[in-house]
Design a protein around this motif. Structure first.
Motif, PDB file in Angstrom:
ATOM      1  N   GLY A   9     -12.560 -33.461  -6.360  1.00  0.00           N
ATOM      2  CA  GLY A   9     -13.372 -34.559  -6.875  1.00  0.00           C
ATOM      3  C   GLY A   9     -13.910 -35.409  -5.729  1.00  0.00           C
ATOM      4  O   GLY A   9     -13.431 -35.315  -4.598  1.00  0.00           O
ATOM      5  N   PHE A  10     -14.913 -36.229  -6.047  1.00  0.00           N
ATOM      6  CA  PHE A  10     -15.445 -37.160  -5.043  1.00  0.00           C
ATOM      7  C   PHE A  10     -15.017 -38.575  -5.404  1.00  0.00           C
ATOM      8  O   PHE A  10     -15.255 -39.042  -6.517  1.00  0.00           O
ATOM      9  CB  PHE A  10     -16.975 -37.061  -4.989  1.00  0.00           C
ATOM     10  CG  PHE A  10     -17.587 -38.034  -4.012  1.00  0.00           C
ATOM     11  CD1 PHE A  10     -17.470 -37.834  -2.647  1.00  0.00           C
ATOM     12  CD2 PHE A  10     -18.259 -39.171  -4.464  1.00  0.00           C
ATOM     13  CE1 PHE A  10     -18.012 -38.745  -1.741  1.00  0.00           C
ATOM     14  CE2 PHE A  10     -18.805 -40.078  -3.561  1.00  0.00           C
ATOM     15  CZ  PHE A  10     -18.676 -39.863  -2.204  1.00  0.00           C
ATOM     16  N   ASP A  11     -14.375 -39.235  -4.458  1.00  0.00           N
ATOM     17  CA  ASP A  11     -13.968 -40.635  -4.645  1.00  0.00           C
ATOM     18  C   ASP A  11     -14.916 -41.495  -3.809  1.00  0.00           C
ATOM     19  O   ASP A  11     -14.892 -41.422  -2.583  1.00  0.00           O
ATOM     20  CB  ASP A  11     -12.513 -40.779  -4.174  1.00  0.00           C
ATOM     21  CG  ASP A  11     -12.118 -42.227  -3.907  1.00  0.00           C
ATOM     22  OD1 ASP A  11     -12.896 -43.147  -4.212  1.00  0.00           O
ATOM     23  OD2 ASP A  11     -10.999 -42.434  -3.387  1.00  0.00           O
ATOM     24  N   ALA A  16      -9.480 -40.639  -1.662  1.00  0.00           N
ATOM     25  CA  ALA A  16      -8.934 -39.327  -2.012  1.00  0.00           C
ATOM     26  C   ALA A  16     -10.102 -38.347  -2.069  1.00  0.00           C
ATOM     27  O   ALA A  16     -11.243 -38.699  -1.776  1.00  0.00           O
ATOM     28  CB  ALA A  16      -8.229 -39.408  -3.366  1.00  0.00           C
ATOM     29  N   VAL A  47      -8.679 -46.116 -10.627  1.00  0.00           N
ATOM     30  CA  VAL A  47      -9.687 -45.234 -11.227  1.00  0.00           C
ATOM     31  C   VAL A  47     -10.194 -45.836 -12.537  1.00  0.00           C
ATOM     32  O   VAL A  47      -9.411 -46.301 -13.360  1.00  0.00           O
ATOM     33  CB  VAL A  47      -9.051 -43.857 -11.510  1.00  0.00           C
ATOM     34  CG1 VAL A  47     -10.008 -42.961 -12.271  1.00  0.00           C
ATOM     35  CG2 VAL A  47      -8.638 -43.191 -10.211  1.00  0.00           C
ATOM     36  N   LEU A 114      -7.219 -36.063 -14.979  1.00  0.00           N
ATOM     37  CA  LEU A 114      -8.196 -35.441 -14.079  1.00  0.00           C
ATOM     38  C   LEU A 114      -8.203 -33.922 -14.255  1.00  0.00           C
ATOM     39  O   LEU A 114      -9.008 -33.231 -13.646  1.00  0.00           O
ATOM     40  CB  LEU A 114      -7.885 -35.821 -12.623  1.00  0.00           C
ATOM     41  CG  LEU A 114      -7.960 -37.327 -12.308  1.00  0.00           C
ATOM     42  CD1 LEU A 114      -7.466 -37.622 -10.901  1.00  0.00           C
ATOM     43  CD2 LEU A 114      -9.384 -37.855 -12.473  1.00  0.00           C
TER      44      LEU A 114
HETATM   45  O1  PXL Z   1      -4.723 -38.562  -5.928  1.00  0.00           O
HETATM   46  C1  PXL Z   1      -5.297 -37.785  -6.915  1.00  0.00           C
HETATM   47  C2  PXL Z   1      -6.779 -37.743  -6.732  1.00  0.00           C
HETATM   48  C3  PXL Z   1      -7.363 -36.630  -6.185  1.00  0.00           C
HETATM   49  N1  PXL Z   1      -8.692 -36.515  -6.008  1.00  0.00           N
HETATM   50  C4  PXL Z   1      -9.507 -37.518  -6.351  1.00  0.00           C
HETATM   51  C5  PXL Z   1      -8.986 -38.679  -6.906  1.00  0.00           C
HETATM   52  C6  PXL Z   1      -7.583 -38.804  -7.102  1.00  0.00           C
HETATM   53  C7  PXL Z   1      -6.997 -40.003  -7.675  1.00  0.00           C
HETATM   54  O2  PXL Z   1      -7.571 -40.999  -7.868  1.00  0.00           O
HETATM   55  O3  PXL Z   1      -9.806 -39.652  -7.215  1.00  0.00           O
HETATM   56  C8  PXL Z   1     -10.959 -37.389  -6.117  1.00  0.00           C
END
Ligand code: PXL
Length: 431
Positions: A9-11, A16, A47, A114
């Motif tokens: 995923g993209f944070d 993360a 989140v 997720l």
């Molecule tokens: O930590 C788990 C995680 C992994 N990947 C992404 C996340 C998170 C938790 O917020 O946002 C993109």
């Protein structure tokens, strides 16, 4: 150039997921490419939402990578649902010849899912058999085997059960264990553990960085146990160097920043070593106060005494010669460190200081040579003085002196941007 592929995923806050994975690969000398499954809407307080990257785009990225890039390792994080899991499974060869590390992310800290339940089932069925290392935390490990994992013994049994579902090795991260956190590796034969002191900070993205470090070491050819130990050791450094991007928010970590900090720390020590050589030549014994002298130099982002290097045990004199008790070290002096930290709060570029024996003639010489001098009144703090003096910030004082009081030696404090400049100023006034 060796290349690692992150599917995650993209944070947007870079705590993360993909951006952290790429940062980690890059900092260990590898090129990173990525296929985002989702955008996890979040900031330093947690989140809020997760939105899928379109399935079409995801599949097209996998196809492009497959056609045009020969990757040397794969790291898998947030997979969202069974559709994305299946697409990934089709991309992965039946028997991968490169490291495949799976961080089975199921939910965010606040519980937001997720990976769907069906997605998890598919992950276990389709991806686990192609996995070299599985890296769940305690909650994920318990959830997958459907039991509770509370003790080290439970962890060991759980790692063995997980390995029986396909992965060659399993690392369970025991951050949520009661007492001191322990991480455990089961490599298919034996268990290895890593203990660390509990750190009183909520740090975001540690799982992503850990599995990315592990993938990187495996890509570099480390055997699993060595890769585990090397990653854990770096995590210790990263926990220690974790930082905030917002007051009161989660802490963040970055392997890339660790490299810069280490390089900068080395430069700071090197500059002080050079200053030591010049001080031997200058031999300014008359400058050494009763309470002895010290020279300090801080890293750019200094916030505490441990970010300022100085000479342990201070600098004295013996038989008419300047005398050092040791090589420069971080955290070696609280006195000059505080002077520098106080000054840096007002002028961040002024990172070096030395304390010098008070002498009126020396102050006169300094004035004649054009140094800017400020007087610290009895009871006044450096902070207040600098606040007043620095209304005109163009010319911060080179010297701040006080005339002492009963039981407290008067002192001249010389400031500069670095030890090289500091020594130049000292040479002007040392005689
Ligand atoms: O930590 C788990 C995680 C992994 N990947 C992404 C996340 C998170 C938790 O917020 O946002 C993109």
């Amino acid at each position: 150039m060796k290349t690692v592929f992150s599917i995650a995923g993209f944070d947007p806050s870079s705590g993360a997921g993909i951006s952290r994975d790429l940062d980690t690969f890059y900092s260990l000398g590898l090129h990173g490419v990525a296929a985002p499954t989702s955008i996890v809407v979040q900031g330093p307080f947690g989140v809020q939402d997760v939105q899928a990257v379109s399935y079409g785009a995801f599949k097209a990225i996998l196809a492009t990578v497959q056609e045009s890039i020969s990757v040397d390792g794969i790291k898998i994080g947030v997979l969202l649902n069974e559709q994305y899991v299946e697409a990934l499974s089709n991309y992965l060869p039946e028997y991968p010849e490169i490291p495949v590390v799976v961080d089975p992310v199921i939910a965010a800290k606040n519980g937001l899912q997720l990976l769907s339940d069906k997605g998890l089932k598919s992950l276990i069925k389709l991806i686990f058999p192609k996995t070299m290392v599985l890296t769940p935390n305690l909650d994920e490990a318990s959830h997958i085997i459907g039991g509770t994992v509370k003790t080290l013994k439970d962890m060991e049994a759980c790692a063995r059960s997980l390995a029986a579902t396909g992965p060659q090795s399993v690392i369970i991260k025991g951050g949520h264990l009661r007492g001191e956190p322990i991480d455990l590796l089961f490599d298919g034969y034996e268990c290895t553990t890593w203990k660390r002191k509990r750190i009183d900070r909520i740090i975001h993205g540690t799982g992503c960085v850990f599995s990315s470090l592990l993938t990187s070491f495996l890509v570099h050819g480390y055997p699993i146990k060595e890769a585990f130990l090397a990653s854990e050791s770096l995590m210790d450094d990263l926990f220690r160097e974790s930082y905030r991007i917002t007051e009161d928010g989660y802490f963040y970590i970055s392997s890339g920043l660790l490299n810069t900090t280490l390089a900068e720390r080395w430069k700071v020590i090197q500059a002080l070593r050079e200053a030591k050589e010049r001080l031997y030549l200058l031999n300014p014994v008359k400058c050494i106060p009763e309470t002895q002298m010290n020279v300090g130099y801080a890293i750019n982002s200094a916030v505490g005494i441990e970010d300022v290097a100085a000479f342990p045990g201070r600098i004295g004199h013996h038989d008419g010669k300047i005398f050092f008790k040791g090589d420069p070290l971080f955290g070696a002096s609280s006195y000059v460190a505080r002077l520098i930290l106080d000054y840096m709060r007002h002028v961040p570029s002024m990172r070096s200081a030395v304390n010098i024996r008070y002498d009126k003639r020396r102050l006169r010489t300094a004035r004649e040579k054009g140094l800017n001098i400020a007087f610290l009144e009895r009871g006044q703090s450096l902070d207040i003085l600098l606040k007043k003096t620095l209304v005109n910030i163009d010319n911060p004082p080179d010297i701040i002196y006080d005339e002492g009081e009963v039981g407290k030696e008067p002192m001249i404090r010389l400031f500069s941007r670095n030890p090289h400049e500091l020594l130049k100023k000292m040479e002007m006034i040392a005689r």
